[in-house]
Structures are given as C-alpha cells and as structure tokens.
Design an enzyme around this catalytic site. Structure first.
Site, mmCIF file in Angstrom:
data_model
loop_
_atom_site.group_PDB
_atom_site.id
_atom_site.type_symbol
_atom_site.label_atom_id
_atom_site.label_comp_id
_atom_site.label_asym_id
_atom_site.label_seq_id
_atom_site.Cartn_x
_atom_site.Cartn_y
_atom_site.Cartn_z
ATOM 1 N N SER A 89 0.822 -1.252 -0.008
ATOM 2 C CA SER A 89 0.082 -0.013 0.010
ATOM 3 C C SER A 89 1.028 1.274 -0.008
ATOM 4 O O SER A 89 0.245 2.345 -0.288
ATOM 5 C CB SER A 89 -0.834 -0.068 1.107
ATOM 6 O OG SER A 89 -0.233 -0.210 2.383
ATOM 7 N N HIS A 114 -5.391 -3.707 -2.167
ATOM 8 C CA HIS A 114 -5.173 -2.583 -3.287
ATOM 9 C C HIS A 114 -5.308 -3.336 -4.496
ATOM 10 O O HIS A 114 -5.035 -2.522 -5.506
ATOM 11 C CB HIS A 114 -3.881 -1.680 -2.919
ATOM 12 C CG HIS A 114 -4.036 -0.860 -1.957
ATOM 13 N ND1 HIS A 114 -4.640 0.415 -2.249
ATOM 14 C CD2 HIS A 114 -3.742 -0.625 -0.671
ATOM 15 C CE1 HIS A 114 -4.422 1.096 -1.239
ATOM 16 N NE2 HIS A 114 -4.179 0.459 -0.245
ATOM 17 N N LYS A 121 -12.281 0.279 -0.770
ATOM 18 C CA LYS A 121 -11.260 0.929 -1.620
ATOM 19 C C LYS A 121 -11.787 1.075 -3.012
ATOM 20 O O LYS A 121 -12.856 1.818 -3.443
ATOM 21 C CB LYS A 121 -9.708 0.323 -1.819
ATOM 22 C CG LYS A 121 -9.352 0.729 -0.337
ATOM 23 C CD LYS A 121 -7.997 -0.137 -0.175
ATOM 24 C CE LYS A 121 -7.479 0.471 1.289
ATOM 25 N NZ LYS A 121 -6.360 -0.632 1.888
HETATM 26 C C1 LIG Z 1 -6.502 -0.604 3.372
HETATM 27 C C2 LIG Z 1 -6.061 -2.352 3.637
HETATM 28 C C3 LIG Z 1 -6.766 -2.947 4.355
HETATM 29 C C4 LIG Z 1 -7.983 -2.754 5.349
HETATM 30 O O1 LIG Z 1 -9.047 -2.543 4.471
HETATM 31 P P1 LIG Z 1 -10.329 -1.595 4.994
HETATM 32 O O2 LIG Z 1 -11.420 -2.274 4.125
HETATM 33 O O3 LIG Z 1 -10.062 -0.174 4.749
HETATM 34 O O4 LIG Z 1 -10.445 -2.125 6.392
HETATM 35 C C5 LIG Z 1 -6.436 -4.280 4.730
HETATM 36 N N1 LIG Z 1 -5.266 -4.842 3.861
HETATM 37 C C6 LIG Z 1 -4.501 -3.899 3.228
HETATM 38 C C7 LIG Z 1 -3.357 -4.529 2.538
HETATM 39 C C8 LIG Z 1 -4.996 -2.547 3.003
HETATM 40 O O5 LIG Z 1 -4.310 -1.716 2.101
#
Ligand SMILES: *Cc1c(COP(=O)(O)O)cnc(C)c1O
Length: 406
Positions: A193, A221, A252
């Site tokens: 990320s 992502h 996301k």
């Molecule tokens: C953003 C993210 C999460 C968390 O996801 P949410 O739905 O925002 O809780 C988990 N793992 C990774 C790799 C992320 O980038």
C-alpha cells in the site's frame, strides 16, 4: 496517599512529545463527497488522496441500490450475523463475490481490517506457523498478533529467503522439539500500500507448494484494480486454485465499506464458527451490502472504468517522471512521489494544498526513515484537465521547494 493530576495526564504528555517531533496528525475535514474535486477544510481542491480507484463511491447504480435497500430494509442490520443479522442481501453479496472470484465460498466482514484479524487466528493456531512479508499491512500484523501460531518474517518480496525459511521450518519442525508444524501459512499483500509494488505471487506460490504451505493474499489494493474486471492479483497472475485464501476489501476500489475472505467452503464454514469480528460485531447495514452487489455488477458491465484508471495512471506517472520526480518502484496506480526528508514532504503537501491539490505526505514511522513521500492515487474519474492541473502544481511547487531542477 493521593496524586493530583489531570485525568489521562500520561496521554497529554505523549501527545506533547508527538507534537514536538512533528508527528502529530490533525484530521482534514471534507464537506463534499470524496470525488475528484473535494472541499477540504473549506477549500476546493483536486484530490489525489483517496483509494476510490474507480470513482464507484458516487456511481449512480451504487447510490440507487443503497437508497433502495435503506427504504426496504432500514438503516441498520440489528444484530451480529450469527444471531439475527444475516439478511438475504449479505448472502447475495457473498454469492456474487464467490462467482466473481471463481472460488467456492466467500464470507464478508465489516472491513478489510477485520477480515484479516478474523481469518488469520482461525487458520493459524498453536500447532501451525505463519510466514509473513516484512511490509505487510497493519491488519495482517494485528491478525498475526491475535493468532496463537508462531511467526517468522521474510524480507520484502524475497522469495529465495522465503523458500529457505519454509525448508527450515519443514526440516526442523517446532523449535521446542515437539515435532512438525501442522500447517504453514504464507501471508502477503497482493499490492503493497505504500510503494504500490506487486507481490511476486508466482514465486511465492511455487515456494509454498514445494513445502506444503498454504498462501493468503490480501488484495485490498488489487481488488478492482488488477486482473480481469478487477478480480485481483491471483487472477492477474493466473494462479487460480493455487492460492487458498484471498482477502479483499470493499472499501477501496469497490467504493463502499467492508472486507471479505474468499476460498474453499471449509474456510467459510470455519470462519462462521470461529472468526471473532464475525461472531461479535454487527453485520453491515443493508445499504452497504446492496451497494457492494451493485459494484460487482458495475465491475463486470463497465470494463472501461479499469481501462481509464490504468490510462490515467500511465499518463500521470510518465508526466511526473518527465518533470523530474522520482515515483519509486510502483507498478500500480499507487504512485509515491519520493521526497526523502519528512519535513520537506510535509511542506510539499502543504504547498500543493494551497495550490489546489490534495496529496498526502507519508512519513516515518508509516514508511522508513528518509523515505518520506507524497502518496498519490489517480482514479478512473479524473479528467485530463484535472490531471493537467495537478501536474502543473507539482511542477510549480517542486521548483519552488527545490525538489526538481531544470
Ligand atoms: C486498506 C487495507 C486493508 C484494510 O481495508 P479496510 O476495508 O479499509 O479495512 C487491509 N489490507 C490492506 C493491504 C490494505 O491496504
């Protein structure tokens, strides 16, 4: 004996330290939808700061589905899934996701974060071992902390070391001499990320297969970004059926909120029995499930969104490079603009904001010391004019602050 101090004085002291070190975070407040043009702290700016890759959070089909669900089923679900909080909409979303991901079964969670803290302790208990990439997401780290299994960390994307660790674990067994590990779980982000680089999944899968380990890929992502119609990194590399567990987020690119675990039916069934965020925290409001179902349909019906995301990404990265910026090792729409010094990165973000561009600085401890950067994501929804305006601001402010020359 009594001590006289303000309540929570220890927190006030810690906050003072953070402020002195320039690490105190203030929240920017948005009074518009989180689209490409946003109103933040009273100023209208172009945002490069969301994870809303496809602009789905304001897609008419998602909005209509959410409104319809609220009218028919109310604002909240009323209970945890295992009591009375499983609505047909929740199961419909899981069936749609399982079909989309081409797996036996899916279980949704309140967020991607709780998907990881839910699934990892269920899969990896005391007799097992977890092997994890050094740069995995905080929710994976917390999931491992909650798991009873011991864990070892391998250097970022280093498949050769991963293989050695797996070989050792299989040859030596448990360090206390109590025999072989029952199972081994290799855990990696699909797309990392902060740097936007992609996990070397083919090598990871081969190493895991060689030593009888299972693989968990967290595609937060990559969901909606990589693979056919955004099916994720497993689809991107053609590794179907060779990755036991895929974690995804609905927060996301999918544009709403939630997480899910995709894999064999036994996995879903065991999660329903044991995953603590699933058992002890209320399920999604109907509007969330309905909007997510609509989002899966949009992914399949509108492939042009992902094409546009990647076209915008390629153009933005190429133009930044032409202007003299270092965009690191990214292979995805996550585009870091490397600065190095934390204070300089913060100043860069502040000046861009004044020039109408919302790009967030990321500094230590989120990234390594000396690796401060702006973290940008262009989306499918950005117009050419918006990208041009952003690039012009980067050029102006970059020169003003001496970050680029020429
Ligand atoms: C953003 C993210 C999460 C968390 O996801 P949410 O739905 O925002 O809780 C988990 N793992 C990774 C790799 C992320 O980038």
């Amino acid at each position: 004996m009594s001590t006289h101090s303000e309540p929570l004085a220890h927190l006030a002291a810690e906050l003072d330290e953070l402020k002195a070190a320039g690490l105190f975070r203030a929240l920017r407040v948005m009074t518009s939808a989180n689209a490409t043009r946003v109103t933040v702290d009273g100023r209208e700016v172009i945002s490069l700061s969301s994870n809303n890759y496809l602009g789905l959070n304001t897609h008419p089909r998602l909005i209509e589905a959410a409104l319809d669900a609220v009218r028919r089923f109310g604002a909240g679900s009323g209970a945890v899934r295992t009591i009375s909080g499983t609505m047909a909409l929740h199961e419909e979303l899981e069936e749609e996701l399982a079909r989309f991901k081409d797996v036996e079964a899916v279980l949704t969670f309140q967020s991607g974060f709780t998907a990881n803290t839910g699934v990892i302790p269920v899969v990896a208990g005391e007799p097992d071992l977890i092997v994890s990439d050094q740069l995995n997401h905080a929710s994976i780290i917390d999931g491992m902390r909650l798991a009873k299994a011991p864990r070892v960390i391998y250097p970022h994307k280093d498949v050769a070391t991963l293989r050695e660790l797996l070989r050792e674990a299989r040859e030596r067994g448990r360090p206390d001499g109590s025999g072989a590990y029952r199972s081994i779980l290799v855990v990696t982000d699909g797309v990392f990320s902060m740097d936007g680089d992609i996990a070397p999944l083919p090598g990871i899968v081969e190493a895991a297969e060689a030593f009888g380990a299972d693989v968990l890929v967290d595609d937060a992502h990559a969901s909606g970004v990589l693979g056919r119609s955004g099916r994720g990194s497993v689809d991107h590399f053609g590794l179907h059926s060779r990755v036991a567990i895929q974690v995804g987020t609905l927060s996301k690119a999918i544009g709403v909120l939630g997480g899910y675990v995709a894999g064999p039916l036994v996995l879903r069934e065991m999660l329903v029995q044991r995953a603590r965020p699933f058992l002890f925290s209320t399920s999604h409001p109907p509007a969330v499930a309905a909007a997510c179902i609509a989002a899966v349909h949009v992914l399949e019906d509108e492939p042009e969104l992902i094409e546009r995301l990647w076209a915008n990404t390629r153009r933005f990265k190429a133009e930044l490079a032409r202007l003299g910026f270092d965009t690191g090792i990214s292979e995805t729409p996550i585009t870091p603009v490397m600065v190095g010094d934390a204070a300089a990165a913060i100043r860069f973000a502040d000046r861009l904001f004044e020039e109408g561009v919302f790009a967030t600085s990321v500094v230590y401890p989120t990234v390594a010391l000396g690796a401060a950067r702006l973290r940008t994501i262009v989306t499918a929804a950005h117009s050419d004019d918006e990208l041009d305006a952003c690039l012009a601001a980067f050029d102006r402010v970059g020169h003003e602050l001496g970050l680029v020359s020429g």
